[in-house]
Write an enzyme that holds these catalytic residues in place. Structure first.
Site, PDB file in Angstrom:
ATOM      1  N   ARG A  50       1.247   0.004   2.099  1.00 57.96           N
ATOM      2  CA  ARG A  50      -0.151   0.339   2.380  1.00 57.96           C
ATOM      3  C   ARG A  50      -0.717   1.332   1.363  1.00 57.96           C
ATOM      4  O   ARG A  50      -1.909   1.334   1.090  1.00 57.96           O
ATOM      5  CB  ARG A  50      -0.287   0.921   3.785  1.00 57.96           C
ATOM      6  N   GLY A 363       1.149  -6.836  12.347  1.00 57.28           N
ATOM      7  CA  GLY A 363       2.059  -5.799  11.886  1.00 57.28           C
ATOM      8  C   GLY A 363       3.489  -6.282  11.750  1.00 57.28           C
ATOM      9  O   GLY A 363       4.143  -6.070  10.718  1.00 57.28           O
ATOM     10  N   GLY A 386      -3.868  -5.318  13.982  1.00 56.06           N
ATOM     11  CA  GLY A 386      -4.903  -5.468  15.004  1.00 56.06           C
ATOM     12  C   GLY A 386      -6.251  -5.869  14.415  1.00 56.06           C
ATOM     13  O   GLY A 386      -6.944  -6.727  14.958  1.00 56.06           O
TER      14      GLY A 386
END
Ligand code: ADP
Ligand code: MG
Length: 413
Positions: A50, A363, A386
């Site tokens: 990320r 995820g 999500g």
């Protein structure tokens, strides 16, 4: 504003970083999603993907002479907590950027303000976990204004948090000219493509734990896809809803109605649905439990299905090799344990082989394609679990909507 080179109807309806030019000499507040797994005992980042994915936006701003102020959440802390500090992330980011990253243990207080003021063009500052401020999740206007005072404009590159109407995501856009970062843009483009006019045949592979979590998503997908694979724990519920004995498998009785309805919809639309024809079953929910392959309806009372079996894998591979677009969410089994990871890893490798455009969201799905080592060979792997699912359910994401609504730029009164 950007040049009107592209026809207005195909221009993204949200502002992008290019629209904020010139950024030289400006302080740019960048919301990133640095909610990465951290081994706190060793202070080590376990998966920095990320962070890596936001480098294009950060580097672009540095190179153009902006002073970059980064803000992120981490975990779900209740107030100030050293165990939820972003300190270890600052160190990793500095390595990745190969330049110093200033870090202050403060979000909008005096230390943060002084650090932001002292920041020079081309420098980077990381603020402390924004969720240490109770106003963040309440989308407090006071916190949003305090964040806005740190900078001249705002860039949102935190797609993974775009489904939250929080102060550093939604609130702040009311007070600063705001734009989407490159990662945000890339995520939205990939998802818009499968929501819009995907190349056909378009297949979805849906697994993971619960039907109840994903009934809406499945409903939406059935409006679009040419075929559907259902695996993982959620397949147990579909099979049990069809009257098959699933032994001690994880089954959601409350979702039988939803499962039957979805299968009925698929039948009415003549959309093929591949459910497991065979399963890897075990007496125990343990990493090193012994197992056997069994057909649905043939499980012993104490046995539970923990993965899809080899026949099912073959059927999925056969279907997917004809697809031109595939969306995958949710592992096919308990992929965290090697004994029950075969189905998930086989699907991941199959998707890396096929010529289709492949988009992965979720995820655990991201963890699965990373474990399979195929991440780079897929068209797009979303950093937002999500958020990607809500977007595909057709729900407006507060973080994205905010960038559209303030496209003319907010101002602090
Ligand atoms: P994602 O995060 O990609 O959306 P989910 O959170 O819905 O995926 O589901 C992932 C979880 O589902 C994993 O922890 C996996 O172990 C679990 N799971 C998958 N198949 C089974 C199964 N047959 N029995 C129990 N758990 C399962
Ligand atoms: Mg999950």
């Amino acid at each position: 504003m950007a040049e009107a080179v592209i026809p207005s109807q195909s221009r993204p309806p949200y502002r992008t970083v290019a629209d904020l030019e010139p950024v030289a000499g400006k302080r740019v507040l960048v919301r990133v999603d640095f909610n990465v797994p951290i081994d706190r005992a060793r202070g080590r980042i376990e998966d920095d993907s990320r962070i890596v994915e936001t480098l294009p936006t950060i580097e672009y701003l540095i190179q153009r002479g902006a002073a970059v102020i980064l803000i992120s959440h981490w975990g779900r802390p209740k107030g100030w907590d050293p165990e939820a500090s972003l300190g270890p992330v600052a160190a990793r980011l500095a390595q990745l950027l190969a330049c110093p990253v200033h870090f202050v243990p403060d979000v909008v207080g005096e230390k943060a303000q002084a650090a932001a003021r002292a920041l020079k063009p081309g420098e980077v500052l990381l603020l402390e976990n924004v969720r240490f401020e109770p106003g963040e999740t309440k989308n407090s206007p006071e916190l949003a204004q305090a964040l806005a005072r740190l900078a001249d404009c705002y860039v949102d590159d935190a797609f993974g948090a775009a489904h939250r109407a929080h102060a550093s995501i939604e609130g702040v856009t009311h007070y600063l000219p705001s734009a989407a970062g490159f990662l945000m843009e890339r995520e939205l483009k990939a998802l818009d493509e499968i929501l819009g006019q995907p190349d056909r045949p378009y297949w979805a592979v849906i697994g993971g734990s619960k039907v109840s979590d994903k009934a809406l998503l499945l409903e939406e997908l059935l409006q679009k896809v040419d075929g559907l694979v259902i695996g993982g724990a959620m397949a147990n519920t579909f099979l049990a809803a069809e009257g098959l004995d699933m032994g001690a498998s994880k089954v959601e009785k409350d979702a039988f109605g939803a499962a039957r309805h979805l299968l009925q919809t698929a039948r009415e639309r003549a959309i093929p649905v591949i459910l497991p024809q065979d399963l890897v079953v075990s007496d125990e929910f343990r990493a090193d439990a012994s197992w056997r392959v069994a057909e649905p309806g043939r499980l012993r009372a104490q046995e539970m299905a923990l993965d899809i079996g080899p026949k099912t894998v073959a059927a999925v591979e056969e279907a997917l090799c004809h697809a031109r677009t595939v969306f995958w969410n949710g592992p096919m089994g308990v992929f965290e344990w090697d004994a029950f990871a075969h189905g998930t890893l086989a699907v991941a490798r199959c998707l890396a082989r096929v010529s289709a455009k492949v988009v992965v969201g979720g995820g655990d799905s991201l963890a699965a394609v990373t474990k399979a080592g195929v991440r780079e060979r897929l068209t797009h792997v979303s950093t937002g679990g999500g958020a990607s699912l809500e977007y595909l359910e057709g729900k407006p994401l507060p973080g994205v909507e905010a960038l559209r609504q303030t496209s003319s730029g907010g101002a602090l009164s």
